[in-house]
Design a protein around this motif. Structure first.
Motif, PDB file in Angstrom:
ATOM      1  N   ALA A 379     -21.645  -7.834  23.869  1.00 57.19           N
ATOM      2  CA  ALA A 379     -20.601  -6.967  23.843  1.00 57.19           C
ATOM      3  C   ALA A 379     -19.829  -7.083  22.362  1.00 57.19           C
ATOM      4  N   GLU A 380     -19.532  -8.087  22.000  1.00 58.41           N
ATOM      5  CA  GLU A 380     -19.150  -8.247  20.479  1.00 58.41           C
ATOM      6  C   GLU A 380     -19.952  -7.649  19.607  1.00 58.41           C
ATOM      7  N   ASN A 383     -20.104  -3.751  20.059  1.00 60.89           N
ATOM      8  CA  ASN A 383     -18.666  -2.889  19.823  1.00 60.89           C
ATOM      9  C   ASN A 383     -18.617  -2.857  18.275  1.00 60.89           C
ATOM     10  N   SER A 410     -19.806  -3.239  28.819  1.00 62.12           N
ATOM     11  CA  SER A 410     -18.340  -4.077  28.896  1.00 62.12           C
ATOM     12  C   SER A 410     -17.389  -3.125  28.689  1.00 62.12           C
ATOM     13  N   GLU A 411     -16.329  -3.067  29.599  1.00 55.82           N
ATOM     14  CA  GLU A 411     -15.108  -2.492  29.352  1.00 55.82           C
ATOM     15  C   GLU A 411     -14.453  -2.413  27.987  1.00 55.82           C
ATOM     16  N   SER A 412     -14.724  -3.551  27.359  1.00 56.00           N
ATOM     17  CA  SER A 412     -14.295  -3.443  25.872  1.00 56.00           C
ATOM     18  C   SER A 412     -14.924  -2.554  25.013  1.00 56.00           C
ATOM     19  N   THR A 413     -16.210  -2.121  25.383  1.00 50.17           N
ATOM     20  CA  THR A 413     -16.924  -1.134  24.522  1.00 50.17           C
ATOM     21  C   THR A 413     -16.142   0.118  24.707  1.00 50.17           C
ATOM     22  N   LYS A 415     -13.151   0.547  25.467  1.00 45.97           N
ATOM     23  CA  LYS A 415     -11.762   0.625  24.773  1.00 45.97           C
ATOM     24  C   LYS A 415     -12.214   0.716  23.158  1.00 45.97           C
ATOM     25  N   VAL A 416     -13.152   0.191  22.639  1.00 50.54           N
ATOM     26  CA  VAL A 416     -13.671   0.440  21.296  1.00 50.54           C
ATOM     27  C   VAL A 416     -14.054   1.983  21.067  1.00 50.54           C
ATOM     28  N   THR A 419     -10.687   3.975  20.811  1.00 48.67           N
ATOM     29  CA  THR A 419      -9.865   3.943  19.557  1.00 48.67           C
ATOM     30  C   THR A 419     -10.541   4.510  18.284  1.00 48.67           C
ATOM     31  N   TYR A 486     -10.422  -2.655  18.850  1.00 51.15           N
ATOM     32  CA  TYR A 486      -9.920  -2.602  20.119  1.00 51.15           C
ATOM     33  C   TYR A 486      -8.617  -1.948  20.412  1.00 51.15           C
ATOM     34  N   ASN A 488      -5.610  -2.889  18.656  1.00 50.83           N
ATOM     35  CA  ASN A 488      -4.547  -3.491  18.527  1.00 50.83           C
ATOM     36  C   ASN A 488      -4.122  -3.371  17.151  1.00 50.83           C
TER      37      ASN A 488
END
Length: 860
Positions: A379-380, A383, A410-413, A415-416, A419, A486, A488
């Motif tokens: 995921a990292e 992203n 991934s949910e983080s993707t 979110k990326v 952004t 992400y 932040n």
């Protein structure tokens, strides 16, 4: 004639006052005698003069009740860059495929139910469509092609986020999901499977259909013409309830993918020359139906050898039959962070093709096929790669990117991506400040970046994207807002931030006074002088001179007038010789601030040439023989809280354009090859100027906000400019036009008041939006569209007590006039019926203009 009619070189203050006033007086008489429409001229009324939209507007263009009209216009959304993925509501593009046979199910039997539903729902959700035309219909293919032409086509899903669980319209799509091959038990060649498919198509699937060149190119062109005409938004044979027109058409998908790869995909079975024939026919057909439409070549499926071999023999000629070049980048990894853009640009250049580039398929990481050797991305890694590849591709020249998010696990993707969309989706320009990369040699590879430093302009804001090693303060100093991928955020000093492989978004909050040698100590100015070193210079008293007072020839300078005045000794308006003097003059410099100063009685109050990163604030420029402020050949200029009264022009800003007809007919001048860029004017007033309050020429990305231009000859005049915003401005009691946009593109005029001028808003331009404005008490037109103005939107305006509320003349077509309120005008909307404009949902009456009225030579 144009807004200005004749200026006699007065634009730069070279004509004498008395001559100008004679000319203006004559022009006003011309306008009143031969202008828009004289009281009592012959008028052809359009049905009854009743304030409804049903009877009148239905005859101009059929309406469709119950449509949810989105707030943003097509031209506003058209400038965005990314596709909608997941729940990213701020992204506005979707690529959608349709085959000929889904619409024309048998010869001359058309069913637009499914395509209408998709396009209407997309519009309601604020989505613009790129439609990929697959020129295949079973009834046509069977005429000349055997079973070897069958191909397996995975159809992209219609985005569920905007379709939801819709009901299939009557007579909708004939099949979706997998079609059986010949020999299968349920093979019916184009008939529904047993049991029939559900009324709502699933978000994807496969078709197995014949994919050869159409057997009847004439039948294919007839279908394509009808399909494009239905969705072009010109008011003729349009789909009822069309919210946004469809202006972008892709001719097939990856024709070089002919079943030779391990996945067995086959999007086309034919020679490169046969594809070229399809492209050429499609291009001419689309342009005939909609001259404003843009055609994309089929996506080149990467820069692999087999696809280069397919396109090589035809690309030079094919470049004449598409407007936008198109590349795909599937299974993108760290060895291809440019998504093939660099190789693709070189390939196009080899064939003499220079066109904008879109990436209509961008997918990251493994596709999951057994034959793939690529590793799965964490995921990292995913992203980080998405952001770096997007930024690098945009910086190398890609304009729009359509992502494939099927393997974003991934949910983080997401979110990326949200952004990324929030930060860059509406950028206007990107500049490579610095970068380091290596070109990988494998055919499926491209660039691997080690360092990136990119400057994006979004409106009048600057945003940097960086990654690599080292301190941020080595390139950007001061206090900064840093946003990670992400979303932040934190505000810190630049020297606290270390660059890494993961990109960051950086906005400067406060410049360091020590940056680039700028001295923190103040130096006093008590006499006219030349500034040759960086520093902060403060006036200690008022100064006067008959020659230029302060000349600036160094970068990184602040001039603080401390409230004092610079006075030209004999700078009267009629003294032509003093137009060569200036209160402040600067040339070929950067990072300049001038503030808290008054310049009176000069040739030009402030005169700047070839400058960048300039801020002018709290300036009073009055009674100058030429311009209060004159800025030529610039980038990144901010002008705030200025008073520009009683000059020749209040402000003149832009490029020096060579055009013989500039003074009397700027609409006939070609667009400049070089633009000044990024001009922001806020909270400024320009009154009682001899010519214009604000005159802008050859500028890309300009904003006027909260400005006043009253009692001038002309108010706000952008000419030969692109990408502008005029908002919350007032233009009143000007002798000619309050806001005049000539030969310009992509402007939004919003929430402005323009009253008591000869004309309120006039445009000889395209893709202009006028919304939320109050236009009243103008002698002739409230809003006037003339000289081939097209693709404009006039919406939600209050137009009162003018001669005409809105008038559309002289080949001005493809405009949308909707949801306006008219009151007290002699006539409300005057338009020629054959000009193909969309007029709907207005509280206005409509008058059909005669040919003589619509093409009258004397105009406001």
């Amino acid at each position: 004639m144009s807004c200005v009619l004749i200026r006699e070189n007065a634009r730069y203050g070279e004509a004498k006052d008395i001559l100008n006033r004679i000319i203006i007086t004559v022009l006003i008489l011309v306008i009143l005698l031969s202008g828009c429409v004289k009281t009592g001229e012959k008028v052809v009324e359009f049905k009854e003069k009743v304030q409804t939209n049903a009877s009148q507007e239905e005859a101009i263009n059929p309406s469709f009740p119950g449509i949810n009209m989105p707030e943003e216009t097509f031209s506003e959304l058209e400038k965005t860059h990314f596709s909608r993925e997941g729940m990213s509501k701020n992204a506005h593009w979707v690529r959608w495929w349709i085959t000929w046979g889904e619409v024309e199910k048998e010869y001359d039997v058309y069913d637009f139910g499914y395509s209408d539903h998709v396009i209407r729902k997309a519009g309601e959700e604020g989505i613009l469509l790129l439609i990929t035309i697959m020129p295949f219909a079973e009834w046509d293919q069977d005429k000349c092609h055997g079973d070897e032409y069958y191909g397996r086509i995975p159809m992209p899903g219609v985005v569920e986020e905007f379709l939801g669980k819709m009901s299939m319209p009557p007579g909708g799509i004939e099949y979706y999901g997998k079609m059986p091959m010949p020999g299968d038990e349920e093979y019916h060649r184009g008939m529904p499977l047993s049991p029939p498919p559900p009324p709502s198509p699933p978000p994807g699937g496969e078709m197995i259909i014949k994919v050869g060149k159409p057997c009847s190119m004439e039948d294919y062109k007839e279908f394509l013409k009808k399909f494009v005409e239905r969705y072009d938004g010109d008011g003729v044979d349009d789909m009822p309830g069309l919210v946004y027109p469809v202006k972008y058409w892709e001719i097939m998908n990856e024709p070089g993918m002919q079943g030779k790869d391990p996945s067995g995909l086959k999007f086309f079975y034919g020679t490169p020359e046969e594809y070229l024939e399809i492209l050429k026919a499609s291009y001419h057909t689309i342009k005939e139906a909609d001259p404003e439409a843009k055609v994309l070549m089929a996506g080149m499926a990467g820069m692999h050898e087999q696809f280069v071999e397919f396109w090589d023999p035809i690309m030079s000629e094919a470049g004449n039959y598409f407007d936008i070049a198109n590349i795909h980048s599937i299974d993108t990894d760290e060895r291809r962070e440019d998504m093939f853009v660099l190789k693709f640009k070189k390939f196009l250049k080899k064939h003499g093709v220079e066109k904008p580039i879109w990436i209509t398929e961008a997918q990251f990481g493994s596709l999951g096929f057994e034959w793939e050797k690529k590793k799965e991305l964490s995921a990292e890694e995913m992203n980080r790669l998405i952001v770096r590849a997007t930024v690098l591709s945009l910086a190398l020249g890609a304009d729009k990117i359509f992502f494939i998010s099927d393997n974003w696990k991934s949910e983080s993707t997401f979110k990326v991506y949200d952004t990324l969309v929030a930060k860059l989706n509406r950028f206007d320009s990107v500049e490579v400040v610095d970068q380091k990369y290596v070109e990988n040699k494998e055919e499926d590879a491209g660039i691997t970046s080690s360092y990136g430093y990119y400057k994006f302009r979004i409106g009048n804001k600057t945003l940097y994207v960086l990654w690599g090693e080292g301190k941020l303060s080595e390139v950007i100093d001061g206090k900064v807002k840093v946003t990670d991928i992400y979303g932040n955020e934190e505000i810190v000093d630049a020297d606290e931030v270390m660059l890494t492989a993961s990109p960051i978004y950086v906005e400067i909050v406060e410049f360091s006074k020590d940056k680039e040698g700028l001295k923190t100590e103040e130096m006093e100015i008590n006499a006219c002088t030349e500034i040759t070193k960086p520093g902060v210079y403060v006036l200690s008293n008022a100064l006067s001179s008959s020659k230029t007072c302060i000349t600036i020839s160094a970068d990184n300078v602040i001039v603080d007038g401390n409230g004092f005045a610079l006075k030209g000794k004999e700078g009267k308006l009629e003294e032509d010789k003093h137009k060569k003097s200036a209160g402040i003059f600067a040339e070929n410099i950067k990072n300049l601030t001038i503030k808290n100063i008054k310049v009176v009685g000069w040739g030009k109050g402030i005169h700047l040439e070839n400058v960048r990163d300039v801020k002018l604030e709290n300036i009073v420029a009055e009674g100058n023989a030429g311009d209060g402020i004159f800025i030529s050949s610039f980038s990144d200029v901010v002008i705030e809280n200025c008073v520009l009264n009683g000059n020749d022009n209040g402000l003149t800003a832009g490029e020096k354009v060579e055009c013989p007809t500039m003074m009397e007919a700027p609409e006939k001048c070609p667009m400049p090859k070089i633009f000044s860029s990024n001009l922001l004017i806020v909270n400024c007033t320009a009154k009682n100027n001899h010519i214009d309050g604000f005159f802008v020429l050859g500028v890309e990305n300009m904003t006027l906000r909260n400005c006043i231009a009253n009692y001038n000859t002309g108010g706000i005049y952008p000419f030969l400019s692109v990408n502008g915003v005029i908002e919350n401005c007032t233009t009143s009691f000007n002798e000619l036009v309050g806001i005049c946009i000539s030969n310009s593109e992509n402007f939004v005029i919003s929430n402005c008041t323009t009253s008591d001028n000869t004309a309120g808003i006039r445009m000889e331009a395209s893709n202009i939006t006028v919304k939320g404005c109050s236009v009243k008490n103008n002698k002739l037109d409230g809003i006037f569209l003339t000289y081939k103005s097209y693709g404009n939107t006039i919406a939600h305006n209050l137009i009162e007590n003018n001669r005409y509320a809105i008038r559309v003349t002289e080949y001005s077509a493809g405009n949308i006039i909707e949801n306006n309120t008219c009151s007290g005008n002699v006539d409300d909307i005057g338009v020629r019926k054959d000009l193909k404009n969309i007029i709907r949902n207005n509280e206005c009456t409509i008058k059909i203009l005669t040919e003589e009225e619509a093409f009258r030579k004397g105009k406001s």
